[in-house]
Structure formats: structure tokens, C-alpha cells
Design a protein around this motif. Structure first.
Motif, PDB file in Angstrom:
ATOM      1  N   ALA A 174      -1.558   7.705  -0.835  1.00 15.08           N
ATOM      2  CA  ALA A 174      -2.356   8.227  -1.958  1.00 15.08           C
ATOM      3  C   ALA A 174      -2.058   9.688  -2.237  1.00 15.08           C
ATOM      4  CB  ALA A 174      -3.843   8.043  -1.667  1.00 15.08           C
ATOM      5  N   ILE A 187      -7.502   1.483   2.268  1.00 13.91           N
ATOM      6  CA  ILE A 187      -6.893   0.181   1.976  1.00 13.91           C
ATOM      7  C   ILE A 187      -7.544  -0.474   0.768  1.00 13.91           C
ATOM      8  CG2 ILE A 187      -6.628  -2.180   2.852  1.00 13.91           C
ATOM      9  CD1 ILE A 187      -4.688  -0.309   4.146  1.00 13.91           C
ATOM     10  N   THR A 201      -4.748   6.679   3.632  1.00 12.41           N
ATOM     11  CA  THR A 201      -5.046   6.033   2.354  1.00 12.41           C
ATOM     12  C   THR A 201      -6.027   4.900   2.578  1.00 12.41           C
ATOM     13  OG1 THR A 201      -2.840   6.547   1.498  1.00 12.41           O
ATOM     14  CG2 THR A 201      -4.065   4.801   0.378  1.00 12.41           C
ATOM     15  N   VAL A 205       0.873  -1.177   0.000  1.00 16.60           N
ATOM     16  CA  VAL A 205       0.000   0.000   0.000  1.00 16.60           C
ATOM     17  C   VAL A 205       0.907   1.221   0.000  1.00 16.60           C
ATOM     18  CG1 VAL A 205      -1.743   1.322   1.251  1.00 16.60           C
ATOM     19  CG2 VAL A 205      -1.848  -1.174   1.236  1.00 16.60           C
ATOM     20  N   TYR A 206       0.627   2.142  -0.943  1.00 18.24           N
ATOM     21  CA  TYR A 206       1.421   3.361  -1.037  1.00 18.24           C
ATOM     22  C   TYR A 206       0.552   4.557  -0.692  1.00 18.24           C
ATOM     23  CZ  TYR A 206       4.884   0.487  -3.410  1.00 18.24           C
ATOM     24  OH  TYR A 206       5.799  -0.490  -3.712  1.00 18.24           O
ATOM     25  N   ARG A 239      -1.054   0.319   9.402  1.00 15.71           N
ATOM     26  CA  ARG A 239      -2.333   0.084   8.725  1.00 15.71           C
ATOM     27  C   ARG A 239      -3.388  -0.439   9.692  1.00 15.71           C
ATOM     28  NH1 ARG A 239      -0.349  -3.599   3.582  1.00 15.71           N
ATOM     29  NH2 ARG A 239       1.683  -2.575   3.271  1.00 15.71           N
ATOM     30  N   LYS A 262      -7.416   2.419  -2.540  1.00  8.12           N
ATOM     31  CA  LYS A 262      -6.084   3.025  -2.629  1.00  8.12           C
ATOM     32  C   LYS A 262      -6.132   4.531  -2.879  1.00  8.12           C
ATOM     33  CE  LYS A 262      -4.086  -1.006  -2.193  1.00  8.12           C
ATOM     34  NZ  LYS A 262      -5.295  -1.830  -1.975  1.00  8.12           N
TER      35      LYS A 262
END
Length: 333
Positions: A255, A284, A282, A252-253, A268, A287
Motif C-alpha cells: 500500500a 489484507i 498492508t 496483494v500489493y 502474509r 488494501k
């Protein structure tokens, strides 16, 4: 000529011993961990004992060099000493002959005087030869262990091996081809030798290029512990972050377009990823930037909604949780 060869041998011995002392110091710097003052680990005791042995051997070599310098001086001046002693003997003979003329005594035989003086010189020459033989006998010989102050035969054999490989004490880096001392290199599992700057540079490239991860040489993994001590805190942090990202199966990057950094698992929740770099959240599931309410990209939630619709369940207008009527009227308050 023998003396010159001996000095060359002593210089090689001294150089080899100093290199081994440098290697011990380099290995000490690579070791980590703490221990009580009176209870050092075995490797620390081994380093101390070996260092003490090397220093004693180095002191012995320096003493032998000094002794040979004296013997060399005596040997080179032997002719001058002999001529001086002959002149002195002749002077004593002439003086004795002159005194006998003045006193009208029986003249001593010149041959007898010369014999006496020359015999004394020959005796002294034998003594100097003994000195030379004694100093030559104290060199590092691999054929005899009869020296009085020299090292043991076992140590001599070890030193012989070092001297035979003296020109090879610098090894060639498999990457840049430079010749460097062994304690500035790392020998990998595949037997390739990397100088430390090349190996460090490789790990830093791996941190920027995922196609190089994990770092390998001849298909064998390279452990970062081989070069970890040469990393700065910042460089090690960068590599560890890349290692965590490249090994993640669920990435996950952030956003936020200007950030877009990888968000590791500890940051997270089931629905949101919090970026420590910029503070943005962000979603999950989709995204995108975090948003209120359920996400339509959440497959599990959508399945629940479909099932609830079949069962006649409705979301609570207050909290959004699914509810159903078991009894009473249709009105909810």
C-alpha cells in the motif's frame, strides 16, 4: 585434380569433426548436477566416449592429409624425376663408354645400357604408382571398407551424412532470421528454432508484460529450463518474481505508493501483508496501510459482529474479543 578434390574432402571432414567436438563441449556446459568422481552419470560417459572417437577420427584425417601432400608432391614432380633419371642413366652410359675407349675393351652396346637403366626406372615408377594408389585407397570411401587404417564403414556412413548437410550446419532463428550454429539455438515443442538471445529476450519481456504470460509459441508453453543457464542470478530472480505474481489468484500489493510491489503469500498473515522491499504493512482486507483494530472491509469479521449483536455479545474493552454474560451482574472489571 584428384589430389585437390581429396584435400577439399579432408578439409570438410576436419571441419565437421571440429563442429561436433564444439557441440559436445556446449552440451556439457548445459548439464547440471553433481556426482562422485568415480561414478559419473551415463550422459557424461557417453560424451567422453564420443569425444574420444571424434578426436581419433580427427587425428586420422590430419594424417591422411599429410600422406596425400607427400603423394601429391611425388605426382607433381614425376616428370622432373624421370628426366633426372634419364640424364643420370645417360651419364653412366657415357662414362662407361669413355672408360672402355681408354682401356681398349669391347664396347658395350648403347642399346643394352639404355635398356638396363630404363628398366630400373620403370620399376621405380611402378613403386611410386603403388604409393599413390595406397594413399588414395586410404581416403574415406563409402563404396569400400578395404582400407587398412581407415575408419569403419558405419562411421564412414555417418560422416557422409554430416558432409552432405555441411552447408546446413547453421540454422535460421525463427525470430531474428540470423543463421547460427545449432548449439546456440533452442528447438521448441512446436518445432520453431530460437537463437538463445531471442528466447532470453522474450522471457525478459514476459516478466514486464503480463499479457505475454505464460510464455508460449504456437499455443505451446515454453519451459524456462531451455534457456535458464543463460540467465544471470538477477535476471532469473526478476522472472521468478513475475511468474509468482502473474500466476497468483489472490494478489496483494504494497500500500506504500512509492513501492506498490507484489507481496507473495509467505509474507502474509490473515490480516496483514508485510512488504520486504520497503518494510511497510498492508491490510489484507481494505488494501490500505496496516491499521490497528478490526477492518470494516473484513466481511467475515462484520458477519461475526452482526451475529454477536443479535446474541447480545459485547467486545472486551481490553482485548476486543467478543464476550457474553452467563451469570452474575452486568458490571465488568
Amino acid at each position: 585434380m584428384a589430389c585437390v578434390d581429396s584435400f577439399l574432402q579432408f578439409n570438410d571432414e576436419s571441419f565437421a569433426l571440429k563442429l561436433q567436438l564444439e557441440e559436445i563441449e556446449a552440451q556439457r556446459e548445459l548439464q547440471s548436477g553433481k556426482w562422485t568422481e568415480n561414478n559419473p552419470p551415463d550422459f557424461a560417459l557417453a560424451f567422453d566416449d564420443f569425444e574420444a572417437e571424434l578426436k581419433k577420427a580427427l587425428c586420422l584425417v590430419e594424417d591422411l592429409k599429410f600422406a596425400h601432400s607427400i603423394a601429391k608432391a611425388v605426382d607433381s614432380d614425376a616428370v622432373a624425376i624421370k628426366e633426372s633419371m634419364v640424364e643420370e642413366a645417360q651419364s653412366v652410359q657415357d662414362r662407361g663408354f669413355a672408360i672402355s675407349l681408354n682401356e681398349d675393351e669391347n664396347l658395350p652396346s648403347p642399346d643394352d645400357t639404355n635398356t638396363i637403366d630404363m628398366s630400373r626406372f620403370e620399376a621405380e615408377s611402378v613403386d611410386w604408382d603403388h604409393v599413390l594408389r595406397a594413399t588414395e585407397a586410404s581416403t574415406f570411401s563409402n563404396k569400400s571398407c578395404s582400407t587398412v587404417a581407415g575408419p569403419s564403414t558405419l562411421y564412414t556412413l555417418r560422416q557422409k551424412a554430416v558432409l552432405e548437410h555441411l552447408p546446413q550446419l547453421k540454422v535460421e532463428c525463427s525470430v531474428c532470421g540470423k543463421s547460427v550454429h545449432p548449439h546456440f539455438t533452442v528447438r521448441l515443442m512446436c518445432s520453431d528454432v530460437y537463437c538463445k538471445p531471442c528466447l532470453k529476450s522474450y522471457f525478459l519481456r514476459v516478466a514486464k508484460d503480463e499479457s505475454l504470460f505464460p510464455p508460449k509459441c504456437h499455443r505451446r508453453l515454453i519451459d524456462i529450463s531451455n534457456i535458464k543457464a543463460d540467465f544471470s542470478t538477477e535476471e532469473l530472480t526478476i522472472y521468478r518474481a513475475a511468474e509468482l505474481e502473474f500466476s497468483s489468484m489472490d494478489r496483494v500489493y504494497c500500500a506504500e505508493p512509492e513501492c506498490a510491489k507484489f507481496v507473495p503469500m509467505p509474507q502474509r498473515t490473515p490480516d496483514c501483508a508485510s512488504c520486504k522491499a520497503c518494510g511497510a504493512g498492508t491490510c489484507i482486507h481494505c488494501k490500505a496501510l496496516a491499521h490497528n483494530g478490526g477492518c470494516i472491509a473484513d466481511g467475515t469479521r462484520q458477519s461475526l459482529l452482526d451475529f454477536a449483536d443479535e446474541q447480545g455479545w459485547k467486545p472486551c474493552v481490553g482485548c476486543g474479543e467478543m464476550v457474553f454474560r452467563s451469570e452474575g451482574c452486568d458490571h465488568m472489571t
